[in-house]
Design a protein around this motif. Structure first.
Motif, mmCIF file in Angstrom:
data_model
loop_
_atom_site.group_PDB
_atom_site.id
_atom_site.type_symbol
_atom_site.label_atom_id
_atom_site.label_comp_id
_atom_site.label_asym_id
_atom_site.label_seq_id
_atom_site.Cartn_x
_atom_site.Cartn_y
_atom_site.Cartn_z
ATOM 1 N N HIS A 45 -99.179 -1.052 -93.546
ATOM 2 C CA HIS A 45 -98.526 -2.144 -94.259
ATOM 3 C C HIS A 45 -99.314 -2.650 -95.455
ATOM 4 O O HIS A 45 -98.896 -3.599 -96.103
ATOM 5 N N GLY A 46 -100.461 -2.046 -95.743
ATOM 6 C CA GLY A 46 -101.223 -2.430 -96.926
ATOM 7 C C GLY A 46 -101.774 -3.830 -96.838
ATOM 8 O O GLY A 46 -102.261 -4.268 -95.801
ATOM 9 N N LYS A 47 -101.666 -4.548 -97.953
ATOM 10 C CA LYS A 47 -102.229 -5.898 -98.047
ATOM 11 C C LYS A 47 -101.238 -6.932 -97.547
ATOM 12 O O LYS A 47 -100.602 -7.630 -98.334
ATOM 13 N N ILE A 48 -101.112 -7.027 -96.243
ATOM 14 C CA ILE A 48 -100.332 -8.124 -95.687
ATOM 15 C C ILE A 48 -101.307 -9.060 -94.991
ATOM 16 O O ILE A 48 -102.391 -8.642 -94.570
ATOM 17 N N SER A 49 -100.948 -10.300 -94.887
ATOM 18 C CA SER A 49 -101.834 -11.281 -94.266
ATOM 19 C C SER A 49 -101.878 -11.095 -92.753
ATOM 20 O O SER A 49 -101.000 -10.469 -92.154
ATOM 21 N N ARG A 50 -102.905 -11.658 -92.158
ATOM 22 C CA ARG A 50 -103.011 -11.629 -90.698
ATOM 23 C C ARG A 50 -101.798 -12.292 -90.079
ATOM 24 O O ARG A 50 -101.226 -11.802 -89.107
ATOM 25 N N LYS A 51 -101.345 -13.392 -90.671
ATOM 26 C CA LYS A 51 -100.174 -14.119 -90.163
ATOM 27 C C LYS A 51 -98.922 -13.238 -90.233
ATOM 28 O O LYS A 51 -98.148 -13.171 -89.276
ATOM 29 N N ALA A 52 -98.700 -12.575 -91.354
ATOM 30 C CA ALA A 52 -97.541 -11.686 -91.492
ATOM 31 C C ALA A 52 -97.613 -10.556 -90.471
ATOM 32 O O ALA A 52 -96.605 -10.184 -89.873
ATOM 33 N N ASP A 61 -114.864 2.212 -104.861
ATOM 34 C CA ASP A 61 -113.784 2.212 -103.876
ATOM 35 C C ASP A 61 -114.103 3.140 -102.715
ATOM 36 O O ASP A 61 -114.466 4.291 -102.905
ATOM 37 N N ILE A 62 -113.967 2.651 -101.512
ATOM 38 C CA ILE A 62 -114.251 3.426 -100.304
ATOM 39 C C ILE A 62 -113.337 4.645 -100.195
ATOM 40 O O ILE A 62 -113.661 5.613 -99.535
ATOM 41 N N TYR A 63 -112.197 4.624 -100.877
ATOM 42 C CA TYR A 63 -111.228 5.707 -100.761
ATOM 43 C C TYR A 63 -111.359 6.755 -101.857
ATOM 44 O O TYR A 63 -110.483 7.585 -102.035
ATOM 45 N N ASP A 64 -112.477 6.756 -102.578
ATOM 46 C CA ASP A 64 -112.666 7.710 -103.668
ATOM 47 C C ASP A 64 -112.487 9.148 -103.225
ATOM 48 O O ASP A 64 -111.983 9.975 -103.976
ATOM 49 N N GLU A 65 -112.923 9.452 -102.025
ATOM 50 C CA GLU A 65 -112.933 10.837 -101.591
ATOM 51 C C GLU A 65 -111.626 11.289 -100.966
ATOM 52 O O GLU A 65 -111.501 12.419 -100.543
ATOM 53 N N ILE A 66 -110.634 10.417 -100.906
ATOM 54 C CA ILE A 66 -109.349 10.788 -100.323
ATOM 55 C C ILE A 66 -108.575 11.646 -101.307
ATOM 56 O O ILE A 66 -108.461 11.320 -102.483
ATOM 57 N N ASP A 67 -108.063 12.741 -100.818
ATOM 58 C CA ASP A 67 -107.169 13.561 -101.613
ATOM 59 C C ASP A 67 -105.829 12.833 -101.646
ATOM 60 O O ASP A 67 -105.260 12.536 -100.603
ATOM 61 N N GLU A 68 -105.317 12.510 -102.814
ATOM 62 C CA GLU A 68 -104.093 11.726 -102.920
ATOM 63 C C GLU A 68 -102.896 12.405 -102.255
ATOM 64 O O GLU A 68 -101.920 11.742 -101.937
ATOM 65 N N SER A 69 -102.979 13.695 -101.996
ATOM 66 C CA SER A 69 -101.875 14.353 -101.302
ATOM 67 C C SER A 69 -101.819 13.911 -99.846
ATOM 68 O O SER A 69 -100.796 14.062 -99.195
ATOM 69 N N ASP A 70 -102.900 13.348 -99.327
ATOM 70 C CA ASP A 70 -102.908 12.843 -97.949
ATOM 71 C C ASP A 70 -102.166 11.524 -97.816
ATOM 72 O O ASP A 70 -101.632 11.216 -96.761
ATOM 73 N N TYR A 71 -102.161 10.717 -98.848
ATOM 74 C CA TYR A 71 -101.573 9.376 -98.774
ATOM 75 C C TYR A 71 -100.685 9.165 -99.982
ATOM 76 O O TYR A 71 -101.141 8.987 -101.092
ATOM 77 N N VAL A 72 -99.404 9.180 -99.752
ATOM 78 C CA VAL A 72 -98.471 9.136 -100.857
ATOM 79 C C VAL A 72 -98.104 7.698 -101.236
ATOM 80 O O VAL A 72 -98.359 7.263 -102.322
ATOM 81 N N ASP A 73 -97.483 6.954 -100.323
ATOM 82 C CA ASP A 73 -97.026 5.610 -100.635
ATOM 83 C C ASP A 73 -97.759 4.605 -99.745
ATOM 84 O O ASP A 73 -97.920 4.820 -98.563
ATOM 85 N N VAL A 74 -98.151 3.498 -100.371
ATOM 86 C CA VAL A 74 -98.825 2.446 -99.638
ATOM 87 C C VAL A 74 -98.269 1.117 -100.093
ATOM 88 O O VAL A 74 -97.901 0.949 -101.255
ATOM 89 N N LEU A 75 -98.182 0.181 -99.187
ATOM 90 C CA LEU A 75 -97.743 -1.171 -99.552
ATOM 91 C C LEU A 75 -98.942 -2.004 -99.935
ATOM 92 O O LEU A 75 -100.005 -1.832 -99.412
ATOM 93 N N SER A 76 -98.730 -2.923 -100.828
ATOM 94 C CA SER A 76 -99.814 -3.853 -101.154
ATOM 95 C C SER A 76 -99.330 -5.259 -100.862
ATOM 96 O O SER A 76 -98.192 -5.520 -100.653
#
Length: 134
Positions: free
Chosen positions: A7-14, A119-134
């Motif tokens: 769910h990306g950047k959602i609050s703890r409450k959400a 960024d901690i995700y520098d080494e991620i191949d973008e083909s592994d993660y296509v869509d993300v919510l913020s």
């Protein structure tokens, strides 16, 4: 690869609202941590309580769930491997992962993980993660 339970950047409450709405023991989702930069949170509902486990991405590209001192850490090559492991009983979580809480179509926004030197995700191949919510 898309993770419908991310769910990306959602609050703890959400997050709590979504899990409580699902209302089943073993319901879970992953969100970005609000307090620890670069960390993810695996949030699990059990007996009307939300348990949160931090997930860290190591520089080698592997994932690990933060554990209490003295508890051996498991390392996973992918988030999919991590989820698969915790779908089994007696793996160290309060309950096994059973019901992924998927992001709703009304809240979907396409966004890739940001890239940058800090960024901690520098080494991620973008083909592994296509869509993300913020």
């Amino acid at each position: 690869m898309e993770f419908p339970f991310f769910h990306g950047k959602i609050s703890r409450k959400a997050c709590e609202d979504l899990l409580c709405k699902k209302g089943k023991n073993g319901s879970y989702l992953i969100r970005e941590s609000e307090t620890v930069a670069g960390a993810l949170c695996l949030c699990v509902l059990f007996e009307k309580v939300i348990y949160t486990y931090r997930i860290f991405r190591e520089y080698e590209g592997c994932y690990k769930v933060q554990t209490s001192e003295g508890v051996p850490q498991k390392v996973f090559k992918t988030l999919k491997d991590l989820i698969y492991n915790y779908e089994k009983p007696n793996q160290g979580l309060v309950t096994k992962l059973r019901y992924p809480v998927k992001k709703t179509s009304s809240s979907r926004r396409s966004q890739r993980f940001k890239t940058g030197n800090d960024d901690i995700y520098d080494e991620i191949d973008e083909s592994d993660y296509v869509d993300v919510l913020s």
